[in-house]
Scaffold this active site. Structure first.
Site, short mmCIF file in Angstrom:
data_model
loop_
_atom_site.label_atom_id
_atom_site.label_comp_id
_atom_site.label_asym_id
_atom_site.label_seq_id
_atom_site.Cartn_x
_atom_site.Cartn_y
_atom_site.Cartn_z
N PRO A 89 42.89 51.46 45.00
CA PRO A 89 42.56 51.16 43.60
C PRO A 89 43.78 51.15 42.70
O PRO A 89 43.74 50.61 41.59
CB PRO A 89 41.58 52.26 43.20
N GLU A 116 40.45 60.77 49.62
CA GLU A 116 41.08 60.67 48.29
C GLU A 116 42.35 59.81 48.32
O GLU A 116 43.05 59.71 47.32
CB GLU A 116 41.42 62.06 47.75
N ARG A 154 39.09 31.07 53.69
CA ARG A 154 38.66 29.79 53.09
C ARG A 154 39.82 28.83 52.87
O ARG A 154 39.63 27.63 52.79
CB ARG A 154 38.04 30.03 51.70
N ASP A 169 37.52 25.05 44.27
CA ASP A 169 37.06 26.40 43.95
C ASP A 169 37.51 26.83 42.56
O ASP A 169 38.55 26.38 42.08
CB ASP A 169 37.68 27.42 44.93
N1 ADE Z 1 39.88 51.53 47.96
C1 ADE Z 1 39.10 52.21 47.12
N2 ADE Z 1 38.87 51.52 46.00
C2 ADE Z 1 39.53 50.34 46.13
C3 ADE Z 1 39.68 49.21 45.30
N3 ADE Z 1 39.12 49.15 44.10
N4 ADE Z 1 40.42 48.18 45.76
C4 ADE Z 1 41.02 48.26 46.96
N5 ADE Z 1 40.91 49.31 47.79
C5 ADE Z 1 40.18 50.35 47.38
#
Ligand code: ADE
Length: 236
Positions: A89, A116, A154, A169
């Site tokens: 994330p 985590e 794709r 696309d």
């Molecule tokens: N792992 C956990 N959340 C994620 C996200 N939002 N994008 C990529 N990998 C992740």
């Protein structure tokens, strides 16, 4: 193109990889996707791959040993150099322009985290390209890896039946427009009619109309995005 996936849950990819688009691409040799279990690189009798964070805090972190050794092993199994992508994330947010760049690489190695996250030495040693699929937290990188693979596949020549589909696309092309309204049969559904222009047979006018629809849809989307301000007071 070859894609290696390092994960603690290789089984979650099996149905996805056998599905219509990727299964066919694999059978015709257009894409070679392999999964490797990070746990295979753990040492010790309990095959431990995670541990508590130093300094305290919630949850468990992936230990650097099994991850780094797993990546090194997979890299060395093929002389073709690989671009290492860590799904996380905290990475840069995935966009179509990044997908286009990835699709030109001969080999990708996707690293999926769990718990985590990773011990930070994994980043220091492997220097991965960190990619997020959006500002929300998943329980692991597996779903994010599937999103990335599907978006890349794709774009690979020969994967889509109609090679012009990917060109039309949303987000492709220099203007990065989203697709406008499209219609199929029936000509009328619950009183709603297909716009006459699409039945006119005049390809020039149809192309112009479609471009206008795309521009309008892109404007609507941009308007929605810019009017959704993040709440600065959401944490109390
Ligand atoms: N792992 C956990 N959340 C994620 C996200 N939002 N994008 C990529 N990998 C992740």
């Amino acid at each position: 193109m070859r894609i290696d996936i390092l994960t603690l849950f290789p089984e979650v990819f099996s149905g996805f990889l056998q599905g219509s688009l990727l299964g066919a691409a694999h059978c015709s040799g257009l894409i070679d996707i392999r999964t490797t279990n990070i746990r295979d690189f753990s040492t010790g009798t309990h095959h431990q791959v995670d541990d508590r964070p130093y300094g305290g805090g919630p949850g468990m972190l992936l230990m650097p040993g099994p991850v780094v050794e797993g990546v090194e092993f997979v890299k060395s199994s093929d002389p073709m150099p690989s671009h290492v992508v860590m799904l996380s994330p905290s990475g840069r947010r995935l966009e179509q322009s990044m997908v286009e760049e990835f699709s030109k690489k001969p080999r990708l190695l996707l690293l999926c985290g769990r718990y985590e996250g990773f011990d930070d030495r994994v980043r220091e040693i492997l220097q991965p390209d960190e990619v997020s699929i959006g500002d929300y937290v998943l329980s692991g990188g597996e779903v994010a890896a599937m999103v990335l693979i599907e978006a890349i596949a794709r774009l690979l020549p020969g994967v889509l039946g109609d090679p012009t589909s990917a060109l039309n696309d949303s987000f492709s092309g220099d203007e990065r427009l989203v697709e406008g309204a499209q219609y199929t049969r029936p000509r009328e559904f619950r009183g709603l009619k297909v716009p006459d222009v699409l039945l006119s047979g005049d390809h020039g006018t149809i192309a112009k109309w479609r471009l206008e629809q795309s521009v309008q849809a892109t404007r609507r989307r941009t308007h929605t995005l810019t009017n959704t301000t993040p709440s600065a007071t959401s944490r109390s």
